[in-house]
Enzyme design. Sequence first.
Site, PDB file in Angstrom:
ATOM      1  N   MET A  27       8.427  41.914  59.655  1.00  0.00           N
ATOM      2  CA  MET A  27       7.522  41.114  58.720  1.00  0.00           C
ATOM      3  C   MET A  27       7.466  39.647  59.133  1.00  0.00           C
ATOM      4  O   MET A  27       8.737  38.902  59.246  1.00  0.00           O
ATOM      5  CB  MET A  27       8.119  41.077  57.271  1.00  0.00           C
ATOM      6  CG  MET A  27       7.094  40.659  56.121  1.00  0.00           C
ATOM      7  SD  MET A  27       7.711  40.803  54.591  1.00  0.00           S
ATOM      8  CE  MET A  27       7.732  42.538  54.339  1.00  0.00           C
ATOM      9  N   CYS A  28       6.624  39.150  59.460  1.00  0.00           N
ATOM     10  CA  CYS A  28       6.186  37.748  59.904  1.00  0.00           C
ATOM     11  C   CYS A  28       6.312  36.628  58.698  1.00  0.00           C
ATOM     12  O   CYS A  28       5.886  37.266  57.707  1.00  0.00           O
ATOM     13  CB  CYS A  28       4.884  37.581  60.626  1.00  0.00           C
ATOM     14  SG  CYS A  28       4.983  38.653  62.019  1.00  0.00           S
ATOM     15  N   GLY A  29       6.359  35.487  59.056  1.00  0.00           N
ATOM     16  CA  GLY A  29       6.328  34.406  58.085  1.00  0.00           C
ATOM     17  C   GLY A  29       5.079  33.429  58.443  1.00  0.00           C
ATOM     18  O   GLY A  29       5.003  33.098  59.646  1.00  0.00           O
ATOM     19  N   ASN A  64       0.303  38.287  58.929  1.00  0.00           N
ATOM     20  CA  ASN A  64       1.693  39.021  58.507  1.00  0.00           C
ATOM     21  C   ASN A  64       1.190  40.202  57.916  1.00  0.00           C
ATOM     22  O   ASN A  64       0.794  40.278  56.799  1.00  0.00           O
ATOM     23  CB  ASN A  64       2.266  38.036  57.516  1.00  0.00           C
ATOM     24  CG  ASN A  64       3.645  38.872  57.017  1.00  0.00           C
ATOM     25  OD1 ASN A  64       4.057  39.699  57.593  1.00  0.00           O
ATOM     26  ND2 ASN A  64       3.881  38.554  55.739  1.00  0.00           N
TER      27      ASN A  64
END
Length: 227
Positions: free
Chosen positions: A1-3, A70
């Site tokens: 999971m990206c930010g 994301n």
Amino acid sequence: MCGIGLVFDRFHPRSCGIDLKATLKRRGPDFQGEVFQGDSTFVASVLHIQGKEVCKQPYISDSDDILLWNGEVFQGVPLDPEQSDTGAVAHLLEKALGEAIGSVEGNFSVVTLALSVIEGPYAFIYYHASSGSLIYGRDPFGRRSLVAARPVVSADLNSNYIDEEEDDDPFYTDMLILSSVNPGEGFVCKEVPVGGIFVTELHVRGGTVRKHIEVPWPETRLKLERL
């Protein structure tokens, strides 16, 4: 999971004291990027899931559009097994806006139509260079977080950030912060609604952020099929 995160501050660009890069670091250990565009700072921390190689973010297209992504694309967009979904989504948005009939500003519904084909959770922030517009939102079911925030200022202090007519609403200030997570103590935060996408014109007379335009999802995208 990206930010992912963005800070627009027409009074103190690039030096507003908000370190989103540090805040988002835990969300993506594979790559961290930061891009400055006018009074805006775009930040991303990437967790590599799809594609052979890490797709660096912020993703900048040949047209100077900027994408922070994301999410995960399960279906709806053709993807090569070795291709990152970030690049595919950026191409999808660039193509949709490029083919919009008439002025782009009046046809942001092409974005919801384009994104409506995607099956999967996501939140995104997209800067459309030719119109100077910021487009952002979450999938219709809100499966990825994205908050809008603004600094909390004591009532006895004079702040350039507060629009007295809008009280504590972070969507209506001269400073716009978007982030996958709460930026920290001292901020008023609201989860970005999932009824559609939001569009904000950043390049306006006097540099003030205009009230956001909400573009609803197509009705067909909001229907759940009974199995």
